[in-house]
Design an enzyme around this catalytic site. Structure first.
Site, short mmCIF file in Angstrom:
data_model
loop_
_atom_site.label_atom_id
_atom_site.label_comp_id
_atom_site.label_asym_id
_atom_site.label_seq_id
_atom_site.Cartn_x
_atom_site.Cartn_y
_atom_site.Cartn_z
N HIS A 120 47.20 42.58 40.33
CA HIS A 120 47.29 41.15 40.08
C HIS A 120 46.50 40.54 41.04
O HIS A 120 46.58 40.52 42.28
CB HIS A 120 48.72 40.63 39.92
CG HIS A 120 48.83 39.30 39.55
ND1 HIS A 120 48.56 38.76 38.32
CD2 HIS A 120 49.09 38.13 40.16
CE1 HIS A 120 48.76 37.30 38.22
NE2 HIS A 120 48.99 37.10 39.48
N GLU A 143 40.41 44.52 45.81
CA GLU A 143 40.70 45.46 44.57
C GLU A 143 40.03 46.92 44.44
O GLU A 143 40.39 47.60 44.52
CB GLU A 143 40.58 44.75 43.23
CG GLU A 143 41.35 43.47 42.99
CD GLU A 143 40.89 42.56 41.46
OE1 GLU A 143 41.63 41.94 41.17
OE2 GLU A 143 39.80 43.04 41.25
N ASP A 164 54.00 40.22 35.56
CA ASP A 164 53.89 40.21 37.01
C ASP A 164 55.04 40.23 37.99
O ASP A 164 55.22 39.48 38.85
CB ASP A 164 52.92 39.08 37.43
CG ASP A 164 51.65 39.01 36.85
OD1 ASP A 164 50.99 39.96 36.50
OD2 ASP A 164 51.30 37.82 36.37
N ASN A 193 49.94 48.01 37.58
CA ASN A 193 49.16 46.83 37.38
C ASN A 193 48.59 46.37 38.67
O ASN A 193 49.23 46.28 39.57
CB ASN A 193 50.02 45.77 36.72
CG ASN A 193 49.14 44.52 36.28
OD1 ASN A 193 48.05 44.58 35.95
ND2 ASN A 193 49.47 43.37 36.75
#
Length: 192
Positions: free
Chosen positions: A104, A174, A145, A102
């Site tokens: 974040h 990102e 998270d 993932n």
């Protein structure tokens, strides 16, 4: 060839960059897009790129088999969460141990947890008068998270920043790092 599924809930800007990054890869293929929102922009990207997609239903995801059968049937090896807003159920985490990552939009462990996504994260960062924020790419476990951190990158937060300007800075991080870190994580996984 490693088959990747991208899970996304929104517009798909990260998904588009990931797809583009692996477009000519001889070892990694984006084979499936998974979304929990029928109108999500990421589905238009999937159609344009001719990548199969599935729209998941909450009941089956959380109380059924978490779509593990469908993912295994499509020979998915690795899952990337790119703006996917549902918590990943234990059944999926167990089926893809150390194979779900993932991104974040903050420097975990700060500003993570239930309800901490997108604008909410950036507002909290500004409210706390942080001088830096960034991204965290991590493995997914049973907690929001929380999984083992793979990579972090930071950017400054200025006194004049707004949630929108912080979001822009974070998105640039990102876009710059996520595809490459996915590639490294997949290659590390293969080497085990």
């Amino acid at each position: 060839m490693k088959q990747i599924a991208i899970f996304a809930s929104g517009a798909g800007s990260n998904a588009a960059r990931i797809i583009n990054h692996f477009r000519h890869s001889s070892s990694i293929k984006i084979s499936l897009i998974v979304s929990n929102k029928p109108g999500a922009g990421v589905l238009a990207i999937a159609e344009k790129e001719q990548i199969p997609f599935i729209i998941i239903e909450k009941e089956q995801f959380f109380r059924g088999n978490a779509y593990v059968d469908e993912l295994k049937e499509k020979q998915i090896d690795f899952i990337v969460l790119a703006g996917f807003l549902w918590k990943v159920p234990t059944a999926l985490i167990k089926a893809y141990k150390d194979s779900i990552i993932n991104i974040h939009p903050a420097l975990l462990p700060k500003y993570g947890g239930k309800g901490m996504y997108g604008r909410f994260v950036h507002e909290a960062v500004i409210l706390a008068k942080e001088t830096e924020t960034g991204i965290t790419i991590h493995y997914v476990d049973e907690l929001y998270d929380h999984g083992r951190i793979i990579f972090q990158a930071s950017c400054p937060v200025d006194a004049t920043d707004t949630p929108e300007t912080v979001a822009h800075k974070v998105h640039q991080l990102e876009y710059q790092h996520f595809p490459e870190i996915i590639e490294k994580a997949i290659h590390l996984r293969k080497d085990r």
